[in-house]
Design a protein around this motif. Structure first.
Motif, PDB file in Angstrom:
ATOM      1  N   ASP A 117       0.825  -1.204   0.000  1.00  0.00           N
ATOM      2  CA  ASP A 117       0.000   0.000   0.000  1.00  0.00           C
ATOM      3  C   ASP A 117       0.861   1.256   0.000  1.00  0.00           C
ATOM      4  O   ASP A 117       0.592   2.207  -0.732  1.00  0.00           O
ATOM      5  N   VAL A 118       1.908   1.261   0.813  1.00  0.00           N
ATOM      6  CA  VAL A 118       2.808   2.413   0.877  1.00  0.00           C
ATOM      7  C   VAL A 118       3.454   2.672  -0.480  1.00  0.00           C
ATOM      8  O   VAL A 118       3.607   3.819  -0.907  1.00  0.00           O
ATOM      9  N   LEU A 119       3.804   1.598  -1.170  1.00  0.00           N
ATOM     10  CA  LEU A 119       4.502   1.719  -2.450  1.00  0.00           C
ATOM     11  C   LEU A 119       3.550   1.661  -3.647  1.00  0.00           C
ATOM     12  O   LEU A 119       3.948   1.320  -4.758  1.00  0.00           O
ATOM     13  N   LYS A 120       2.274   1.987  -3.405  1.00  0.00           N
ATOM     14  CA  LYS A 120       1.259   2.139  -4.454  1.00  0.00           C
ATOM     15  C   LYS A 120       1.089   0.888  -5.310  1.00  0.00           C
ATOM     16  O   LYS A 120       0.972   0.958  -6.525  1.00  0.00           O
ATOM     17  N   GLY A 121       1.131  -0.285  -4.686  1.00  0.00           N
ATOM     18  CA  GLY A 121       0.862  -1.529  -5.387  1.00  0.00           C
ATOM     19  C   GLY A 121       2.028  -2.127  -6.145  1.00  0.00           C
ATOM     20  O   GLY A 121       1.870  -3.135  -6.821  1.00  0.00           O
ATOM     21  N   ASN A 122       3.204  -1.556  -6.046  1.00  0.00           N
ATOM     22  CA  ASN A 122       4.384  -2.095  -6.728  1.00  0.00           C
ATOM     23  C   ASN A 122       4.888  -3.302  -5.929  1.00  0.00           C
ATOM     24  O   ASN A 122       5.668  -3.170  -4.991  1.00  0.00           O
ATOM     25  N   GLU A 123       4.427  -4.498  -6.321  1.00  0.00           N
ATOM     26  CA  GLU A 123       4.707  -5.720  -5.559  1.00  0.00           C
ATOM     27  C   GLU A 123       6.189  -6.075  -5.508  1.00  0.00           C
ATOM     28  O   GLU A 123       6.698  -6.500  -4.477  1.00  0.00           O
ATOM     29  N   LYS A 124       6.881  -5.911  -6.634  1.00  0.00           N
ATOM     30  CA  LYS A 124       8.314  -6.254  -6.652  1.00  0.00           C
ATOM     31  C   LYS A 124       9.097  -5.347  -5.719  1.00  0.00           C
ATOM     32  O   LYS A 124       9.965  -5.793  -4.974  1.00  0.00           O
ATOM     33  N   LEU A 125       8.777  -4.060  -5.746  1.00  0.00           N
ATOM     34  CA  LEU A 125       9.451  -3.116  -4.860  1.00  0.00           C
ATOM     35  C   LEU A 125       9.085  -3.394  -3.407  1.00  0.00           C
ATOM     36  O   LEU A 125       9.942  -3.326  -2.520  1.00  0.00           O
ATOM     37  N   ALA A 126       7.828  -3.731  -3.146  1.00  0.00           N
ATOM     38  CA  ALA A 126       7.398  -4.054  -1.782  1.00  0.00           C
ATOM     39  C   ALA A 126       8.158  -5.265  -1.247  1.00  0.00           C
ATOM     40  O   ALA A 126       8.602  -5.270  -0.093  1.00  0.00           O
ATOM     41  N   ASP A 127       8.324  -6.297  -2.094  1.00  0.00           N
ATOM     42  CA  ASP A 127       9.083  -7.479  -1.667  1.00  0.00           C
ATOM     43  C   ASP A 127      10.543  -7.135  -1.385  1.00  0.00           C
ATOM     44  O   ASP A 127      11.126  -7.609  -0.411  1.00  0.00           O
ATOM     45  N   ALA A 128      11.141  -6.306  -2.250  1.00  0.00           N
ATOM     46  CA  ALA A 128      12.545  -5.927  -2.065  1.00  0.00           C
ATOM     47  C   ALA A 128      12.728  -5.112  -0.788  1.00  0.00           C
ATOM     48  O   ALA A 128      13.644  -5.373   0.004  1.00  0.00           O
ATOM     49  N   ASN A 161      10.751  -5.065   1.802  1.00  0.00           N
ATOM     50  CA  ASN A 161      10.460  -5.956   2.920  1.00  0.00           C
ATOM     51  C   ASN A 161      11.689  -6.792   3.279  1.00  0.00           C
ATOM     52  O   ASN A 161      12.052  -6.926   4.449  1.00  0.00           O
ATOM     53  N   HIS A 162      12.335  -7.331   2.268  1.00  0.00           N
ATOM     54  CA  HIS A 162      13.534  -8.145   2.507  1.00  0.00           C
ATOM     55  C   HIS A 162      14.658  -7.297   3.122  1.00  0.00           C
ATOM     56  O   HIS A 162      15.329  -7.733   4.064  1.00  0.00           O
ATOM     57  N   LEU A 163      14.851  -6.101   2.611  1.00  0.00           N
ATOM     58  CA  LEU A 163      15.889  -5.219   3.158  1.00  0.00           C
ATOM     59  C   LEU A 163      15.592  -4.841   4.607  1.00  0.00           C
ATOM     60  O   LEU A 163      16.504  -4.786   5.439  1.00  0.00           O
ATOM     61  N   LEU A 164      14.331  -4.582   4.919  1.00  0.00           N
ATOM     62  CA  LEU A 164      13.962  -4.265   6.298  1.00  0.00           C
ATOM     63  C   LEU A 164      14.225  -5.443   7.233  1.00  0.00           C
ATOM     64  O   LEU A 164      14.695  -5.266   8.358  1.00  0.00           O
ATOM     65  N   VAL A 165      13.938  -6.655   6.763  1.00  0.00           N
ATOM     66  CA  VAL A 165      14.180  -7.845   7.590  1.00  0.00           C
ATOM     67  C   VAL A 165      15.672  -8.036   7.836  1.00  0.00           C
ATOM     68  O   VAL A 165      16.098  -8.311   8.960  1.00  0.00           O
ATOM     69  N   VAL A 166      16.484  -7.868   6.789  1.00  0.00           N
ATOM     70  CA  VAL A 166      17.937  -8.012   6.954  1.00  0.00           C
ATOM     71  C   VAL A 166      18.462  -6.964   7.942  1.00  0.00           C
ATOM     72  O   VAL A 166      19.232  -7.281   8.851  1.00  0.00           O
ATOM     73  N   GLY A 167      18.028  -5.727   7.786  1.00  0.00           N
ATOM     74  CA  GLY A 167      18.442  -4.678   8.724  1.00  0.00           C
ATOM     75  C   GLY A 167      17.988  -4.968  10.140  1.00  0.00           C
ATOM     76  O   GLY A 167      18.728  -4.744  11.100  1.00  0.00           O
ATOM     77  N   PHE A 168      16.773  -5.474  10.284  1.00  0.00           N
ATOM     78  CA  PHE A 168      16.239  -5.832  11.594  1.00  0.00           C
ATOM     79  C   PHE A 168      17.110  -6.901  12.254  1.00  0.00           C
ATOM     80  O   PHE A 168      17.471  -6.789  13.425  1.00  0.00           O
TER      81      PHE A 168
END
Length: 135
Positions: A36-47, A49-56
């Motif tokens: 939703d934040v990225l206006k429906g761009n699923e590939k960007l949302a997945d990327a 999300n993955h970066l946030l998890v790695v940083g976490f």
């Protein structure tokens, strides 16, 4: 076995387990929010999300490792529980603060996107009226 080492082992097992569980939960449930934040761009949302998890993982596991050292030698079962409750409580607070920080930043980005979408006119202007002209 030294009771301090027992406390270290329990602390690491519980802290790492909690970190993995929270990261997986945030990743799985946060994907919809990111989309939703990225206006429906699923590939960007997945990327993202993955970066946030790695940083976490990096931040939290780094903190867990730095916070491992006990200040005093542990000599009783009671001291094991007291030390573990303090250390695990701090780890849980750090997990919560990191999570709230991520949600706050993403919500700011989402609000900005919603405001930008609302400022666009529903149809393009079809003409203009001179100042002072009356219909």
């Amino acid at each position: 076995m030294d009771l301090t080492v027992v406390a270290y082992i329990v602390y690491l097992l519980v802290s790492i387990g909690l970190t993995v569980w929270v990261a997986r939960t945030l990743s799985r449930n946060g994907r919809i929010f990111l989309s939703d934040v990225l206006k429906g761009n699923e590939k960007l949302a997945d990327a993202v999300n993955h970066l946030l998890v790695v940083g976490f993982y990096l931040v939290n596991l780094g903190f867990v490792a730095l916070y491992l050292n006990a200040d005093e030698e542990i000599t009783s079962t009671r001291e094991i529980f007291e030390t573990l409750s303090t250390k695990l409580g701090v780890v849980l607070l750090v997990l919560g603060v990191l999570h709230l920080g991520n949600v706050w930043v993403l919500n700011k980005i989402r609000r900005r996107g919603v405001l930008e979408r609302e400022q666009l006119p529903p149809v393009p202007p079809q003409g203009w009226v001179a100042p002072g002209a009356r219909a």
